[in-house]
Design an enzyme around this catalytic site. Structure first.
Site, mmCIF file in Angstrom:
data_model
loop_
_atom_site.group_PDB
_atom_site.id
_atom_site.type_symbol
_atom_site.label_atom_id
_atom_site.label_comp_id
_atom_site.label_asym_id
_atom_site.label_seq_id
_atom_site.Cartn_x
_atom_site.Cartn_y
_atom_site.Cartn_z
ATOM 1 N N GLU A 56 -8.568 -1.183 2.537
ATOM 2 C CA GLU A 56 -7.858 -0.767 3.755
ATOM 3 C C GLU A 56 -8.393 0.561 4.279
ATOM 4 O O GLU A 56 -8.589 0.717 5.492
ATOM 5 C CB GLU A 56 -6.349 -0.640 3.484
ATOM 6 C CG GLU A 56 -5.676 -1.933 3.097
ATOM 7 C CD GLU A 56 -5.604 -2.160 1.592
ATOM 8 O OE1 GLU A 56 -4.701 -2.883 1.161
ATOM 9 O OE2 GLU A 56 -6.461 -1.613 0.849
ATOM 10 N N CYS A 84 -1.337 -0.382 -1.270
ATOM 11 C CA CYS A 84 -0.838 0.611 -2.233
ATOM 12 C C CYS A 84 -0.247 1.783 -1.437
ATOM 13 O O CYS A 84 -0.407 1.854 -0.217
ATOM 14 C CB CYS A 84 -1.972 1.069 -3.145
ATOM 15 S SG CYS A 84 -3.141 2.197 -2.335
ATOM 16 N N CYS A 87 -2.913 3.587 0.756
ATOM 17 C CA CYS A 87 -3.334 2.802 1.916
ATOM 18 C C CYS A 87 -2.208 2.680 2.939
ATOM 19 O O CYS A 87 -2.458 2.746 4.147
ATOM 20 C CB CYS A 87 -3.820 1.426 1.463
ATOM 21 S SG CYS A 87 -5.340 1.509 0.485
#
Length: 164
Positions: A56, A84, A87
């Site tokens: 990402e 996560c 990101c």
């Protein structure tokens, strides 16, 4: 094939390709604006020796460079797994408001990519987190912000309207 499925297939394909190259974990991301791909990237943590080189993040960096600005308003992110915490923060900072993902955080944990401990830490006050944070030179550090505000007369308006 529905348009969203087409772009998600590309993100999944990037994740699977990464298993062969071992450039990073099995993650891929695609950023699209107005039906056109701005970036299609995979995780390169291992290759780049960079813990921030998640798919990402790499896709956000590439898309931002392509359009010449950090604001990705109007873009859609397709990612092979639920982002996560790092990101997710980058997604918010880049003004992306639509994300399609394949695997869940639970799936990622099962595959060895758990990040629940980070989410737990972020929910705590800074002084209660596992990392030791200590504030120093606050009166010196604030000067950079003061100079920044002074250099931008319409600073608050730009922040409010998202042009910064």
């Amino acid at each position: 094939m529905e348009i969203h499925e087409k772009f998600m297939q590309r993100a999944i394909g990037l994740a699977e390709a990464n298993i062969k190259t071992m450039d990073g974990g099995p993650f891929g991301s695609v950023i699209v604006r107005d039906g056109k791909v701005l970036s299609a990237e995979q995780n390169t943590v291992t290759r780049d020796c960079d813990p921030t080189a998640h798919a990402e993040i790499n896709a956000i960096r590439a898309a931002s460079k392509k359009i010449g600005k950090a604001d990705l308003s109007g873009c859609i992110l397709y990612t092979s797994a639920e982002p996560c915490p790092m990101c997710l923060s980058a997604i918010y900072w880049s003004n992306i408001t639509q994300v399609y993902y394949g695997n869940t955080k639970r799936d990622a944990e099962w595959a060895g990519f758990g990040d629940e401990f980070i989410t737990e830490q972020l929910g705590k006050k800074i002084e209660d987190q596992k990392i030791n944070f200590e504030r120093i030179l606050a009166s010196e550090a604030i000067k950079a912000f003061e100079k920044w505000i002074a250099s931008e007369p319409d600073f608050k308006e730009k922040i409010k309207d998202g042009s910064m």
